[in-house]
Design a protein around this motif. Sequence first.
Motif, PDB file in Angstrom:
ATOM      1  N   LEU A   1       0.494  -1.202   0.209  1.00 41.52           N
ATOM      2  CA  LEU A   1       0.114  -0.006   0.043  1.00 41.52           C
ATOM      3  C   LEU A   1       0.759   1.061   0.109  1.00 41.52           C
ATOM      4  O   LEU A   1       1.882   1.248   0.177  1.00 41.52           O
ATOM      5  CB  LEU A   1      -1.470  -0.073   0.986  1.00 41.52           C
ATOM      6  CG  LEU A   1      -1.858  -1.285   1.274  1.00 41.52           C
ATOM      7  CD1 LEU A   1      -3.032  -0.723   3.173  1.00 41.52           C
ATOM      8  CD2 LEU A   1      -3.021  -1.395   0.305  1.00 41.52           C
ATOM      9  N   ARG A   2       0.146   2.461  -0.522  1.00 44.67           N
ATOM     10  CA  ARG A   2       1.596   3.911  -0.367  1.00 44.67           C
ATOM     11  C   ARG A   2       0.349   4.810  -0.811  1.00 44.67           C
ATOM     12  O   ARG A   2      -1.238   4.565  -1.832  1.00 44.67           O
ATOM     13  CB  ARG A   2       2.239   3.624  -1.979  1.00 44.67           C
ATOM     14  CG  ARG A   2       2.877   4.910  -1.363  1.00 44.67           C
ATOM     15  CD  ARG A   2       4.404   4.942  -2.104  1.00 44.67           C
ATOM     16  NE  ARG A   2       5.315   5.945  -2.680  1.00 44.67           N
ATOM     17  CZ  ARG A   2       5.861   5.605  -3.051  1.00 44.67           C
ATOM     18  NH1 ARG A   2       6.536   5.139  -4.235  1.00 44.67           N
ATOM     19  NH2 ARG A   2       7.082   6.629  -3.058  1.00 44.67           N
ATOM     20  N   ALA A   3       0.434   5.859  -0.666  1.00 44.94           N
ATOM     21  CA  ALA A   3      -0.486   7.010  -0.969  1.00 44.94           C
ATOM     22  C   ALA A   3       0.283   8.256  -1.538  1.00 44.94           C
ATOM     23  O   ALA A   3       1.384   8.386  -1.086  1.00 44.94           O
ATOM     24  CB  ALA A   3      -1.316   8.080   0.359  1.00 44.94           C
ATOM     25  N   ASP A   4      -0.576   7.877  -3.282  1.00 41.12           N
ATOM     26  CA  ASP A   4       0.511   8.662  -3.730  1.00 41.12           C
ATOM     27  C   ASP A   4      -1.008   9.340  -4.581  1.00 41.12           C
ATOM     28  O   ASP A   4      -1.993   9.972  -3.665  1.00 41.12           O
ATOM     29  CB  ASP A   4       1.179   8.407  -4.900  1.00 41.12           C
ATOM     30  CG  ASP A   4       0.002   7.735  -6.243  1.00 41.12           C
ATOM     31  OD1 ASP A   4      -0.864   7.678  -6.189  1.00 41.12           O
ATOM     32  OD2 ASP A   4       1.149   6.929  -7.329  1.00 41.12           O
ATOM     33  N   GLY A   5      -0.460  11.088  -5.062  1.00 37.77           N
ATOM     34  CA  GLY A   5      -0.598  12.465  -5.728  1.00 37.77           C
ATOM     35  C   GLY A   5      -2.932  11.227  -6.187  1.00 37.77           C
ATOM     36  O   GLY A   5      -3.653  11.335  -5.496  1.00 37.77           O
ATOM     37  N   ALA A   6      -2.388  10.442  -6.912  1.00 38.40           N
ATOM     38  CA  ALA A   6      -3.587   9.941  -7.494  1.00 38.40           C
ATOM     39  C   ALA A   6      -4.591   8.793  -7.107  1.00 38.40           C
ATOM     40  O   ALA A   6      -5.429   9.282  -7.129  1.00 38.40           O
ATOM     41  CB  ALA A   6      -3.558   9.025  -9.073  1.00 38.40           C
ATOM     42  N   GLY A   7      -4.249   8.121  -5.896  1.00 35.58           N
ATOM     43  CA  GLY A   7      -4.628   7.544  -5.356  1.00 35.58           C
ATOM     44  C   GLY A   7      -4.837   8.263  -4.274  1.00 35.58           C
ATOM     45  O   GLY A   7      -6.082   7.597  -3.734  1.00 35.58           O
ATOM     46  N   SER A   8      -4.993   9.579  -3.915  1.00 38.70           N
ATOM     47  CA  SER A   8      -4.878  10.144  -2.427  1.00 38.70           C
ATOM     48  C   SER A   8      -6.750  10.871  -3.462  1.00 38.70           C
ATOM     49  O   SER A   8      -7.306  10.863  -1.554  1.00 38.70           O
ATOM     50  CB  SER A   8      -3.762  11.200  -2.439  1.00 38.70           C
ATOM     51  OG  SER A   8      -2.752  10.583  -1.264  1.00 38.70           O
ATOM     52  N   VAL A   9      -6.051  11.378  -4.040  1.00 38.14           N
ATOM     53  CA  VAL A   9      -7.382  12.015  -4.936  1.00 38.14           C
ATOM     54  C   VAL A   9      -8.653  10.628  -4.514  1.00 38.14           C
ATOM     55  O   VAL A   9      -9.742  11.288  -4.539  1.00 38.14           O
ATOM     56  CB  VAL A   9      -6.995  12.483  -6.314  1.00 38.14           C
ATOM     57  CG1 VAL A   9      -8.826  13.177  -7.182  1.00 38.14           C
ATOM     58  CG2 VAL A   9      -6.178  13.355  -6.048  1.00 38.14           C
TER      59      VAL A   9
END
Length: 499
Positions: A81-89
């Motif tokens: 798992l990871r929070a990046d820009g696209a996933g966070s939106v």
Amino acid sequence: MKGIDLMSVMLIASVLLPMLGGAALMLWNPKQRGGRQALVLGTLLAAAAMALTAAVGCLLAKTPGEMVTLFRFSDKLSLTLRADGAGSVFGAMVAVLWPVTAFYSFEYMRHEGSENRFFSFFTISFGVVLGIAFSANFLTLYFFYELMTLSTLPMVMHSMDGKARYAGKKYLIYSMSGAAGAFIGIVFLLGYGETLNFVYGGVMATKAAAQHQNLMQLGFLLAFFGFGVKAAVFPFHGWLPDASVAPTPVSALLHAVAVVKSGIFAVLRLIYYGYGPDTMRGTPAQWIAMGATVLTIVFGSAMALRMQHLKRRMAYSTVSNLSYILFALTLMTPAGMAAGMTHMLYHAVIKITLFFCAGAILYKTEREYIDELAGFGRAMPVTMGAFALSSLALMGIPPLGGFVGKWNIGLAAAEAGSPLAYAGAAALVLSALLTALYMMTVVLKAYFPEKGTVHVKGVNDPGWLMKGPLIGLTLGGIVMAFCSQGFVTFLQQIAGGMF
């Protein structure tokens, strides 16, 4: 270091807590609504708060979070798992809209029965979709993508009558068939890519892609149409209108937040973080994918105009609008990615509101067809007011949210400058005209009925558990529209690979 560790724990908990909470509800099987609603709401709000903390933290810091590995199979294969820009939106969108749907469902599901079963899978599905949003690689995305099919299937088949069983079987066949194509595309990534982790710009080894260009294009198309099943791209859209037999909260999630947007999000990952726009741009694979989206835009709008069943009209409208987003993504430019994400956000709020309105009508009157809604504008002022405003937004009337998404898609198409991009822009215009026809038909029927067609005795708005989300979402959509410049600028930064 402690902050990173805490954020990692919250990321994991946001995914696992709803899955465990839904399983606990299934085992507990409470007899009282109060206990069930307390467990569901507490679980959803806690998970949503943690997901929003992780997502907002990433977006404000403009840097991806740490990778959190749940299970490692090999050097290239892991559940991470990871929070990046696209996933966070995407994760923030899901985290906001899912609890809102829960409030709506608490009242709506009283007349549907089997509430423990419904809310068990409703809660589990929340964690699964957050798993898709915060996946760090294609294996994790695929794992949660398949779980989503299994966790949402019981909700599609909730009533267990003949129509529901048929819709569930069709949904399962389409989804599993699409997943097979997506799996093959991911295998190509594993064989010819440098990693399965999401990397902005793609993971394909340039030399390998050049030497096996035809295979790369085949793998991309299999994955595009495989994930595109959930995004209802023609000719793999057939499951979506039939799934409208599900309870309206499920339809709202299917058409606005969970299933279809997960398909969109998977395609976004495939193009911009997998095969890479530079690898696919200008190839026959791009033209085929883009051509399918242009066809779907017009087809979905034309079919919506034909439908007299309100929820099926909304379903075909969803088919069309999803391909607005897919068309933008298949432009394979930063502007296209930003435009697609913009319409993804605004369409989610608009369409979930429209389905909530349709559900309120069904809940209070058991009327499903447009011809039966004459005079409802006065009889259900909150419901039909929200429906009218959301219809204008879906049509793309400025300055509402639908206009923001469509305008940016048009600009991205003009910037791309290819003949098919221009054809897509023309399809957007034609679809907007068709949208005005199929949405305003309902609004005019409700507010300006013909004499002798009004039958509204006993018709009124639902209670506040349903009416509150309608008002909140309508106002929220308007606020988002007036804050559009900030949203668009932020999404452009993500599409530019900043984080």
